[in-house]
Design a protein around this motif. Structure first.
Motif, PDB file in Angstrom:
ATOM      1  N   LYS A  37      -6.660  -1.499   8.898  1.00 14.46           N
ATOM      2  CA  LYS A  37      -6.570  -1.358  10.409  1.00 14.46           C
ATOM      3  C   LYS A  37      -6.498  -2.620  11.173  1.00 14.46           C
ATOM      4  CE  LYS A  37      -7.531   1.135  14.294  1.00 14.46           C
ATOM      5  NZ  LYS A  37      -7.043   0.172  15.460  1.00 14.46           N
ATOM      6  N   LYS A  38      -7.391  -3.641  10.590  1.00 12.46           N
ATOM      7  CA  LYS A  38      -7.229  -4.770  11.225  1.00 12.46           C
ATOM      8  C   LYS A  38      -5.846  -5.421  11.409  1.00 12.46           C
ATOM      9  CE  LYS A  38      -9.319  -9.403  11.694  1.00 12.46           C
ATOM     10  NZ  LYS A  38     -10.348 -10.327  11.003  1.00 12.46           N
ATOM     11  N   MET A  39      -5.283  -5.219  10.219  1.00 14.88           N
ATOM     12  CA  MET A  39      -3.756  -5.863  10.125  1.00 14.88           C
ATOM     13  C   MET A  39      -2.942  -4.983  10.766  1.00 14.88           C
ATOM     14  SD  MET A  39      -3.826  -8.351   8.093  1.00 14.88           S
ATOM     15  CE  MET A  39      -1.933  -8.538   8.146  1.00 14.88           C
ATOM     16  N   THR A  46       9.196   5.733  11.331  1.00 15.66           N
ATOM     17  CA  THR A  46       9.339   6.296   9.844  1.00 15.66           C
ATOM     18  C   THR A  46       8.076   6.277   8.991  1.00 15.66           C
ATOM     19  OG1 THR A  46      11.827   5.594  10.176  1.00 15.66           O
ATOM     20  CG2 THR A  46      10.768   5.899   7.848  1.00 15.66           C
ATOM     21  N   TRP A  47       7.432   5.073   9.096  1.00 12.93           N
ATOM     22  CA  TRP A  47       6.328   4.959   8.175  1.00 12.93           C
ATOM     23  C   TRP A  47       5.314   5.769   8.564  1.00 12.93           C
ATOM     24  CZ3 TRP A  47       7.082   4.308   3.488  1.00 12.93           C
ATOM     25  CH2 TRP A  47       8.027   3.362   3.019  1.00 12.93           C
ATOM     26  N   LEU A  49      -2.044   4.469   1.172  1.00 19.26           N
ATOM     27  CA  LEU A  49      -1.893   4.472   2.855  1.00 19.26           C
ATOM     28  C   LEU A  49      -2.030   2.680   3.090  1.00 19.26           C
ATOM     29  CD1 LEU A  49      -3.808   7.341   4.048  1.00 19.26           C
ATOM     30  CD2 LEU A  49      -1.367   6.748   4.052  1.00 19.26           C
ATOM     31  N   ALA A  50      -3.213   2.041   2.703  1.00 26.64           N
ATOM     32  CA  ALA A  50      -3.137   0.681   3.081  1.00 26.64           C
ATOM     33  C   ALA A  50      -2.181  -0.083   2.878  1.00 26.64           C
ATOM     34  CB  ALA A  50      -4.577   0.335   2.516  1.00 26.64           C
ATOM     35  N   HIS A  62       2.763  -3.093   4.555  1.00 22.80           N
ATOM     36  CA  HIS A  62       4.116  -3.051   4.624  1.00 22.80           C
ATOM     37  C   HIS A  62       4.710  -3.066   5.961  1.00 22.80           C
ATOM     38  CE1 HIS A  62       8.354  -2.382   4.053  1.00 22.80           C
ATOM     39  NE2 HIS A  62       8.220  -1.414   4.844  1.00 22.80           N
ATOM     40  N   VAL A  63       4.132  -2.336   6.873  1.00 19.04           N
ATOM     41  CA  VAL A  63       4.574  -2.289   8.396  1.00 19.04           C
ATOM     42  C   VAL A  63       4.352  -3.511   9.108  1.00 19.04           C
ATOM     43  CG1 VAL A  63       3.793  -1.072  10.437  1.00 19.04           C
ATOM     44  CG2 VAL A  63       4.253   0.252   8.714  1.00 19.04           C
ATOM     45  N   VAL A  64       3.219  -4.005   8.630  1.00 19.89           N
ATOM     46  CA  VAL A  64       2.786  -5.151   9.440  1.00 19.89           C
ATOM     47  C   VAL A  64       3.603  -6.423   8.575  1.00 19.89           C
ATOM     48  CG1 VAL A  64       0.906  -7.133   9.814  1.00 19.89           C
ATOM     49  CG2 VAL A  64       0.298  -4.447   9.703  1.00 19.89           C
TER      50      VAL A  64
END
Length: 167
Positions: free
Chosen positions: A7-9, A56-57, A127-128, A133-135
């Protein structure tokens, strides 16, 4: 949840995107939308790509089928086609709220999900890991924006993670 690293990322990702939007709003209008010879034809195209990929993600993490995800992404891409920088920023803000709602509703971001990929078949993801990956994907493309700004004689926005940690 406030001590959750994923969440922090993601919160860093939102902050870094905001830094880019703030920088772009200070520059002449053409810098955002003008065609240049680079990885993408314009900074706007980079930001639309990043927006679409983030959708998408999120949909994949929510359990939406790949086919429905692609339909939703295509619809949202059409909605942001031709909009202003401020309007795109608002779309990013809404998407960040959707992510926040999803992330805060998850009791376990370390759980594994399974999704179908059109070419790779069934894929398992934590999930994490998808958040990371998104970040990471966002960091990569904010680097594209910075390089494109330099090509146009402008400075990029400082978005290194350490600056987020020091804010």
């Amino acid at each position: 949840m406030e001590n959750n690293r994923a969440k922090k990322m993601y919160d860093y990702h939102v902050w870094a995107n905001q830094q880019v939007f703030q920088k772009l709003k200070q520059l002449p209008d053409g810098v955002y939308g003008d065609t240049i010879k680079s990885v993408f034809p314009s900074i706007k195209e980079v930001l639309v790509h990043l927006y679409a990929t983030d959708i998408t993600w999120l949909e994949i993490m929510k359990g939406t089928t790949v086919q429905d995800t692609f339909k939703k992404v295509e619809q949202r891409r059409k909605e942001v086609d031709g909009i202003s920088l401020n309007e795109l920023e608002s779309s990013y803000d809404e998407l960040a709220k959707d992510y926040d709602n999803f992330l805060t509703s998850q009791p376990d971001l370390e759980r594994t999900i399974v999704t179908e990929h059109p070419k790779m078949g069934a894929c398992e993801f934590v999930l994490a890991d998808l958040i990371h990956h998104v970040v990471n994907h966002g960091t990569y493309h904010r680097g594209n924006v910075s390089a494109m700004l330099h090509q146009q004689g402008e400075n990029g926005a400082p978005t290194d993670y350490v600056f987020y940690c020091l804010k």
